[in-house]
Design a protein around this motif. Structure first.
Motif, PDB file in Angstrom:
ATOM      1  N   VAL A  68       7.081   1.471   6.681  1.00  0.00           N
ATOM      2  CA  VAL A  68       8.152   2.431   6.389  1.00  0.00           C
ATOM      3  C   VAL A  68       7.834   3.710   7.150  1.00  0.00           C
ATOM      4  N   PHE A  69       8.601   3.989   8.190  1.00  0.00           N
ATOM      5  CA  PHE A  69       8.391   5.179   9.009  1.00  0.00           C
ATOM      6  C   PHE A  69       9.214   6.342   8.476  1.00  0.00           C
ATOM      7  N   GLY A  70       8.659   7.541   8.655  1.00  0.00           N
ATOM      8  CA  GLY A  70       9.359   8.757   8.282  1.00  0.00           C
ATOM      9  C   GLY A  70       9.366   9.733   9.427  1.00  0.00           C
ATOM     10  N   PHE A  92      12.857  14.749   4.096  1.00  0.00           N
ATOM     11  CA  PHE A  92      14.086  14.035   3.765  1.00  0.00           C
ATOM     12  C   PHE A  92      14.199  12.711   4.522  1.00  0.00           C
ATOM     13  N   CYS A  93      13.522  12.605   5.667  1.00  0.00           N
ATOM     14  CA  CYS A  93      13.554  11.344   6.416  1.00  0.00           C
ATOM     15  C   CYS A  93      13.031  10.190   5.570  1.00  0.00           C
ATOM     16  N   LEU A  94      12.170  10.500   4.584  1.00  0.00           N
ATOM     17  CA  LEU A  94      11.646   9.479   3.681  1.00  0.00           C
ATOM     18  C   LEU A  94      12.330   9.511   2.316  1.00  0.00           C
ATOM     19  N   THR A  95      12.525  10.690   1.760  1.00  0.00           N
ATOM     20  CA  THR A  95      13.091  10.758   0.409  1.00  0.00           C
ATOM     21  C   THR A  95      14.542  10.289   0.371  1.00  0.00           C
ATOM     22  N   ARG A  96      15.223  10.344   1.518  1.00  0.00           N
ATOM     23  CA  ARG A  96      16.615   9.871   1.559  1.00  0.00           C
ATOM     24  C   ARG A  96      16.734   8.439   2.072  1.00  0.00           C
ATOM     25  N   TRP A 153       6.482   7.366   1.656  1.00  0.00           N
ATOM     26  CA  TRP A 153       7.735   7.019   0.971  1.00  0.00           C
ATOM     27  C   TRP A 153       7.460   7.110  -0.526  1.00  0.00           C
ATOM     28  N   PRO A 154       8.401   7.566  -1.343  1.00  0.00           N
ATOM     29  CA  PRO A 154       8.128   7.738  -2.777  1.00  0.00           C
ATOM     30  C   PRO A 154       7.495   6.509  -3.411  1.00  0.00           C
ATOM     31  N   HIS A 189       0.852  -1.191   0.000  1.00  0.00           N
ATOM     32  CA  HIS A 189       0.000   0.000   0.000  1.00  0.00           C
ATOM     33  C   HIS A 189       0.881   1.231   0.000  1.00  0.00           C
ATOM     34  N   THR A 190       0.754   2.071  -1.037  1.00  0.00           N
ATOM     35  CA  THR A 190       1.660   3.211  -1.203  1.00  0.00           C
ATOM     36  C   THR A 190       1.103   4.514  -0.635  1.00  0.00           C
ATOM     37  N   GLY A 191      -0.134   4.500  -0.130  1.00  0.00           N
ATOM     38  CA  GLY A 191      -0.778   5.735   0.276  1.00  0.00           C
ATOM     39  C   GLY A 191      -0.621   6.065   1.747  1.00  0.00           C
ATOM     40  N   ALA A 192      -1.020   7.287   2.083  1.00  0.00           N
ATOM     41  CA  ALA A 192      -1.108   7.772   3.459  1.00  0.00           C
ATOM     42  C   ALA A 192      -1.973   9.028   3.415  1.00  0.00           C
TER      43      ALA A 192
END
Length: 315
Positions: A249-251, A288-292, A186-187, A176-179
């Protein structure tokens, strides 16, 4: 504790006015409460689908609280004052014996007081103990589930723990890619890369992105899954209610606060940031916590998690 007879069952008001994940974390308490009381929940309208599936004995009073909106929450002139008045009347008509909130939120406590609940339990903050008849000590652990469990403990109740999955073959995986907020996503292309890699290895992967807009359909898809992979968002917590192990996946948030409460849950924390934990917005140009957080790091953690789920069976 002996189960009350129908004549002696108290009426209980519960408030959980925020998002899908928050509501899912309240479900074990709600199910436990129905063994002891006649329970009414004030929550967003989407609670209807969740209650029908997981807590059908709970009555719902739907209300979209203006202070839970992502923007404009403090523009009091735009609040639905008429709807608030109708809700107040409906609550007072039910003459609740008990009211509880698991949030240290004075607005929740004001709602319990306006409802006229004779006994009101919650976590006092900013003087809101004046609105409660009993201020409960906050639990040592900050997780929302621990707040619900501590309330149950004060009442002498014991919610059922989540059930672990029996080790064995994992074939059907929901990715699941949504939030609800972009700051927690996450991208999406990296989730797609994860899904393709899992498919190449023989897993049956269903990709969802949250645009379906049908909670009943989401629940149906999750019920067919052996495992769930997604963002720090509501669907993962719903998966736990179905006994499905999750990988998150936490950000901007912290796993110790919001990780799905499943004994086989796995997760990866986002890249370091001095502003964590964050909620609905990022102070930087992007989260950036997610994009990196590279796909290779997430994939290796997912591999280890799937190996644990399958026990001694090879991937």
């Amino acid at each position: 504790m002996a189960k009350p007879t129908p004549e002696s069952r108290p009426s209980l008001l519960v408030t959980e006015l925020w998002g899908l994940g928050d509501l899912a974390l309240a479900v074990p308490f709600l199910r436990c409460a129905t063994r002891h009381a006649e329970v009414t929940l004030v929550a967003k309208p989407h609670a209807d689908a969740l209650l029908r599936r997981f807590a059908p004995d709970v009555a719902l009073l739907p209300f979209d609280a203006p202070w839970t909106r992502f923007s404009g929450k403090y523009r009091l002139h735009r609040w639905p004052w008429r709807e608030l008045g109708v809700l107040r009347g409906a609550l007072r008509d039910r003459a609740f014996d008990l009211g509880v909130s698991a949030r240290p939120d004075p607005r929740d406590h004001a709602l319990l007081a306006v409802a006229g609940a004779r006994r009101r339990l919650g976590y006092a903050r900013s003087g809101s103990g004046l609105l409660l008849t009993q201020s409960v000590a906050r639990p040592v652990h900050p997780h929302r589930a621990d707040h619900w469990n501590a309330l149950a403990n004060v009442l002498g109740w014991t919610p059922d723990p989540p059930v672990a999955r029996t080790p064995g073959a994992v074939r059907r995986i929901i990715v699941h890619t949504g939030a609800a907020r972009a700051v927690r996503q996450w991208p999406g292309e990296r989730f797609h890369d994860v899904a393709l890699r899992l498919r190449d290895r023989g897993f049956q992967v269903r990709l969802l992105d949250g645009t379906e807009g049908d909670l009943d359909l989401l629940i149906a898809h999750l019920a067919e899954a052996d495992a769930f992979i997604g963002n720090d968002s509501g669907p993962g917590h719903v998966a736990v209610l179905l006994g499905v192990p999750t990988f998150t996946v936490f950000g901007p948030q912290l796993p110790e606060n919001f990780a799905p409460r499943h004994p086989q849950a796995g997760w990866i924390d986002g890249a370091p940031c001095p502003h964590k934990p964050c909620f609905d917005a990022c102070r930087l140009a992007e989260p950036f916590c997610l994009t990196r957080l590279p796909a290779s790091d997430v994939e290796s953690r997912i591999d280890a998690w799937l190996t644990r789920l399958q026990g001694s069976q090879p991937l």
